[in-house]
Enzyme design. Structure first.
Site, PDB file in Angstrom:
ATOM      1  N   SER A 124       9.438 -14.010   0.552  1.00  0.00           N
ATOM      2  CA  SER A 124      10.311 -14.616  -1.104  1.00  0.00           C
ATOM      3  C   SER A 124      10.144 -13.662  -2.163  1.00  0.00           C
ATOM      4  O   SER A 124       8.980 -13.211  -2.078  1.00  0.00           O
ATOM      5  CB  SER A 124       9.794 -15.663  -1.509  1.00  0.00           C
ATOM      6  OG  SER A 124      10.246 -16.469  -2.281  1.00  0.00           O
ATOM      7  N   TYR A 149       3.330 -22.615  -3.283  1.00  0.00           N
ATOM      8  CA  TYR A 149       4.204 -22.108  -2.925  1.00  0.00           C
ATOM      9  C   TYR A 149       4.266 -20.788  -2.636  1.00  0.00           C
ATOM     10  O   TYR A 149       3.950 -20.079  -1.810  1.00  0.00           O
ATOM     11  CB  TYR A 149       5.507 -22.511  -3.236  1.00  0.00           C
ATOM     12  CG  TYR A 149       6.232 -22.235  -2.295  1.00  0.00           C
ATOM     13  CD1 TYR A 149       6.903 -22.162  -1.012  1.00  0.00           C
ATOM     14  CD2 TYR A 149       7.116 -20.898  -2.899  1.00  0.00           C
ATOM     15  CE1 TYR A 149       7.724 -21.293   0.210  1.00  0.00           C
ATOM     16  CE2 TYR A 149       8.563 -19.977  -2.324  1.00  0.00           C
ATOM     17  CZ  TYR A 149       8.735 -20.668  -0.873  1.00  0.00           C
ATOM     18  OH  TYR A 149      10.041 -19.962  -0.188  1.00  0.00           O
ATOM     19  N   LYS A 153       3.169 -17.286   0.453  1.00  0.00           N
ATOM     20  CA  LYS A 153       3.652 -16.174   1.023  1.00  0.00           C
ATOM     21  C   LYS A 153       3.035 -15.443   1.006  1.00  0.00           C
ATOM     22  O   LYS A 153       3.425 -14.100   1.402  1.00  0.00           O
ATOM     23  CB  LYS A 153       5.297 -16.320   0.356  1.00  0.00           C
ATOM     24  CG  LYS A 153       5.948 -17.305   0.601  1.00  0.00           C
ATOM     25  CD  LYS A 153       6.632 -17.120   2.618  1.00  0.00           C
ATOM     26  CE  LYS A 153       7.076 -18.792   2.017  1.00  0.00           C
ATOM     27  NZ  LYS A 153       7.510 -18.656   3.672  1.00  0.00           N
TER      28      LYS A 153
END
Ligand code: NAD
Ligand code: WQD
Length: 336
Positions: A124, A149, A153
């Site tokens: 991302s 989150y 990644k």
């Protein structure tokens, strides 16, 4: 030889599976339906006109994964499975680290032991953190993520880089998505969030359909042309096509490469509202409120590396993104 698509019943995975099937790949979708529904599989079949295998399994289930690898000749994995809600990750960091990082480690162990060493991973733009200026390039330092989150990644990227360093037989392609919106032209699949949407486009479409009263615009005092946040929205079908190019790259040799998948163009929240109103003929009521904690002013890609090395570039513009998001929502007011 087959391609295993983890999280293939979800938003981006379902669109990618369709393009893979249409291209003639043997596809195996693996999902635990944590954030998707079995109906997505019927829709994939209907749109693609082709067949595929499905396995209901969790990527943290090592025995389940071993069985999938033992029973199938899997050449490569496109790994979408993961939890993705930024706010929820702040409330439940352990669940995010366990599912996203733990799940990826388990998946890679199963892959290694089965001799399958090609992986395309859903990363991302969030890994660029808040310190890099846009347009964001792959050679800028990743880090400074603002929520668990995003940190999952970032860490998964590092884990996959280390895996390649330890064993050069691996082929790893890390894809940094910008803001995927839109839906398949058929209007049969699209983004189907549970509860109140966290992201801009599903929020707008639910206002348009009358499920939500108005859009809350998170701040209009950013240093942008109209004060609202600017992002690089990308049509989900363009994103899906990017995976086909990345898969070809992964299957053509070994290495560890990272690519932005974006359009290179930034649109503000109010630009998107206007484009959506034009595409849908609906009026979107909005109220400007406070900034959302953790948001940055501007985030858009430099997509030139993917064009040069993968031969991929986005084709759809903001008008088609809005029209296709609306087509999906109006045909499926309650989602799938
Ligand atoms: P999604 O939630 O629609 O799809 C993810 C799928 O993975 C779901 O079907 C879910 O049921 C499944 N899943 C989750 N945990 C699993 C597990 N432990 N085992 C098996 N299946 C599991 O999300 P999406 O928008 O399609 O995103 C796909 C990937 O792309 C995710 O990894 C996400 O973090 C990443 N990504 C998404 C965006 C975005 O804005 N949508 C942006 C950048 C990156
Ligand atoms: C876009 C713009 C908001 C909702 C997130 C993740 C990122 C990636 C993509 C997974 C911002 C504004 C939003 C609303 C608003 N996901 N907004 N009202 O935050 O750019 O990225 O999704 O990897 O990691 O952080 O996307 O759609 O939430 O917001 O004004 O109700 O819309 O402030 O400027 P974001 P978004």
């Amino acid at each position: 030889m087959s391609i295993l698509v983890t999280g293939g019943a979800g938003y981006i995975g379902s669109h990618t599976s369709i393009e893979l099937i249409k291209e003639g790949y043997d596809v195996i979708i693996l999902d635990n339906f944590y954030n998707s529904k079995p109906e997505a599989l019927n829709r994939i079949k209907k749109i693609s006109g082709g067949d595929f295998k499905f396995v209901e399994c969790d990527i943290r289930d090592r025995a389940g994964l071993d069985k999938v690898f033992a029973e199938n000749d899997i050449e490569a994995v496109i790994h979408f499975a993961g939890l993705k809600a930024v706010g929820e990750s702040c409330r439940k960091p352990l669940e995010y680290y366990e599912n996203n990082i733990g799940g990826t480690v388990t998946l890679c162990q199963a892959m290694r032991d089965a001799g399958c060493k090609k992986i395309v991973f859903s990363s991302s733009a969030t890994v660029y953190g808040s310190n890099n200026p846009s347009p964001l390039r792959e050679d800028m330092p990743a880090g400074g993520t603002t929520n668990p989150y995003g940190t999952t990644k970032l860490y998964i990227e590092r884990i996959l880089e280390d895996l390649y360093k330890s064993d050069n037989e691996w082929s790893v392609v890390l894809l940094r998505y910008f803001n995927p919106i839109g839906a398949h032209k058929s209007g049969l699949i699209g983004e189907d969030p549970n509860g109140i949407p966290n992201n801009l486009m599903p929020y707008i479409t639910q206002v348009a359909i009358g499920k939500l009263n108005h859009l809350n615009v998170f701040g209009d005092d950013y240093p942008t042309h109209d004060g609202t946040g600017v992002r690089d929205y990308i049509h989900v079908v363009d994103l899906a096509m990017g995976h086909l190019c990345a898969l070809k790259k992964a299957c053509s040799g070994t290495g560890c490469d990272v690519y932005n998948l974006g359009t290179g163009k930034g649109y503000s929240v109010l630009d998107v509202v206007k484009a959506f109103e034009k595409a849908s003929g609906q009026t979107i009521k909005y109220v400007v409120g406070d900034r959302r904690p953790g948001d940055i002013a501007i985030c858009y890609s430099d997509p030139s590396k993917a064009k040069a090395e993968l031969g991929w570039e986005a084709k759809f513009g903001i008008d088609e993104m809005c029209a296709d998001s609306w087509n999906w929502q109006k045909n499926n007011p309650q989602g799938l």
